[in-house]
Design an enzyme around this catalytic site. Sequence first.
Site, PDB file in Angstrom:
ATOM      1  N   HIS A  94      -9.974   1.100   5.192  1.00 39.32           N
ATOM      2  CA  HIS A  94      -8.162   1.485   5.695  1.00 39.32           C
ATOM      3  C   HIS A  94      -8.532   2.422   7.188  1.00 39.32           C
ATOM      4  CE1 HIS A  94      -4.359   2.419   6.754  1.00 39.32           C
ATOM      5  NE2 HIS A  94      -3.477   1.475   5.624  1.00 39.32           N
ATOM      6  N   GLU A 151      -5.353  -4.967  10.776  1.00 39.53           N
ATOM      7  CA  GLU A 151      -4.545  -4.163  10.630  1.00 39.53           C
ATOM      8  C   GLU A 151      -4.832  -3.819  11.844  1.00 39.53           C
ATOM      9  OE1 GLU A 151      -2.043  -2.653   7.168  1.00 39.53           O
ATOM     10  OE2 GLU A 151      -3.825  -1.312   6.991  1.00 39.53           O
ATOM     11  N   ASN A 182       0.779  -1.285  -0.166  1.00 39.54           N
ATOM     12  CA  ASN A 182       0.208   0.038  -0.168  1.00 39.54           C
ATOM     13  C   ASN A 182       0.993   0.989  -0.010  1.00 39.54           C
ATOM     14  OD1 ASN A 182      -2.118   2.407   0.407  1.00 39.54           O
ATOM     15  ND2 ASN A 182      -2.122   1.390   2.542  1.00 39.54           N
ATOM     16  N   GLU A 197      -6.414   4.498   8.298  1.00 43.77           N
ATOM     17  CA  GLU A 197      -6.485   6.293   7.708  1.00 43.77           C
ATOM     18  C   GLU A 197      -7.366   6.943   7.376  1.00 43.77           C
ATOM     19  OE1 GLU A 197      -3.090   5.464   5.735  1.00 43.77           O
ATOM     20  OE2 GLU A 197      -1.691   4.634   7.500  1.00 43.77           O
ATOM     21  N   GLY A 204       2.677   2.098  10.945  1.00 49.64           N
ATOM     22  CA  GLY A 204       3.802   3.335  10.756  1.00 49.64           C
ATOM     23  C   GLY A 204       3.777   3.887  12.165  1.00 49.64           C
ATOM     24  N   LYS A 229       0.536   4.326   0.128  1.00 57.81           N
ATOM     25  CA  LYS A 229      -0.196   5.339   1.053  1.00 57.81           C
ATOM     26  C   LYS A 229      -0.485   6.406  -0.664  1.00 57.81           C
ATOM     27  CE  LYS A 229       0.012   2.725   4.932  1.00 57.81           C
ATOM     28  NZ  LYS A 229       0.515   3.094   6.043  1.00 57.81           N
ATOM     29  N   SER A 259       3.213  -1.919  10.092  1.00 59.09           N
ATOM     30  CA  SER A 259       5.161  -2.016  10.723  1.00 59.09           C
ATOM     31  C   SER A 259       5.603  -3.568   9.951  1.00 59.09           C
ATOM     32  CB  SER A 259       5.514  -1.878  12.282  1.00 59.09           C
ATOM     33  OG  SER A 259       4.488  -0.727  12.356  1.00 59.09           O
TER      34      SER A 259
HETATM   35  P1  13P Z   1       3.082   0.543   7.765  1.00 59.73           P
HETATM   36  O1  13P Z   1       3.922  -1.103   7.443  1.00 59.73           O
HETATM   37  O2  13P Z   1       3.963   1.339   7.371  1.00 59.73           O
HETATM   38  O3  13P Z   1       2.665   0.607   9.066  1.00 59.73           O
HETATM   39  O4  13P Z   1       1.635   0.551   7.212  1.00 59.73           O
HETATM   40  C1  13P Z   1       0.448  -0.995   7.387  1.00 59.73           C
HETATM   41  C2  13P Z   1      -0.291  -0.321   5.829  1.00 59.73           C
HETATM   42  O5  13P Z   1      -1.244   1.041   6.861  1.00 59.73           O
HETATM   43  C3  13P Z   1      -0.784  -0.676   5.374  1.00 59.73           C
HETATM   44  O6  13P Z   1      -2.052  -0.880   4.481  1.00 59.73           O
END
Ligand code: 13P
Length: 252
Positions: free
Chosen positions: A94, A164, A9, A96, A170, A11, A210
């Site tokens: 997601h 997740e 992803n 976010e 992150g 992002k 992560s």
């Molecule tokens: P990170 O791997 O940067 O922690 O992000 C995970 C994520 O949100 C994947 O969709």
Amino acid sequence: MRVPLIAGNWKMNTTVSEAIALIGEMRSGLDKIDRVEKVVCPPFISLAAVGEAIKGSSIRLGAQNMYFESRGTYTGEISPLMLVELCQFVIIGHSERRQYFNESGEIINKKVRAAIKAGLKPILCIGEKLEENEAGQTEAVVTEQLESALVGVGDLSGLVIAYEPVWAIGTGKAATGEQANETISLIRRSMANLYHKEAARSLLILYGGSVTADNIAEFIKQPEIDGALVGGASLNADQFLSIVRQTAKIKG
Ligand code: 13P
């Protein structure tokens, strides 16, 4: 029985030219790895260019979001009909999007249904926040997220779930393999209750939060974890390739 899947992803990272450069660094390496489904999810505006760059390879493409209507007066939105010409997967729900764009369970449900109807494979994200985890509410939260996202969804073929935990995204503070495996087996049990045992057994459930080349093995070794949804580490070609290679070695 379940083919492992690693999805990157990206992002809100990479301009179109950066996206082309990044996929250029990964393409031949990724293409050589079999027994793992490899998916990259660049920003919308790079889908066509990245799609062009991976043509003829075994790499699959995903979007990071979509709207639930097919067409109409929704300025700025992207529909499943548009995406299905470009990609096979779409990330939905997601954390976010839930956090910054106020996506409710009801909206996520509409998106999951619209994606399936259009022939896209949704990667449905669920996961608890830190305070929910600390209050022992993980099971209740993920079960509620599953139930609300899947109202009216009869057929699970093509659906992928990504667990997740929000506190692991992150932060560099990944769950342990055991923790993730425990919650994922609980998710699989909930799915068996909501659907059939067989459907739940063949459902792909990924871990995200992560994940790096240094810790992927810990997750992939777990029996219930079928792959990973990778954020930051998917922006580095060497890291992402190593994650996919280790997955093929352990689970492929
Ligand atoms: P990170 O791997 O940067 O922690 O992000 C995970 C994520 O949100 C994947 O969709």
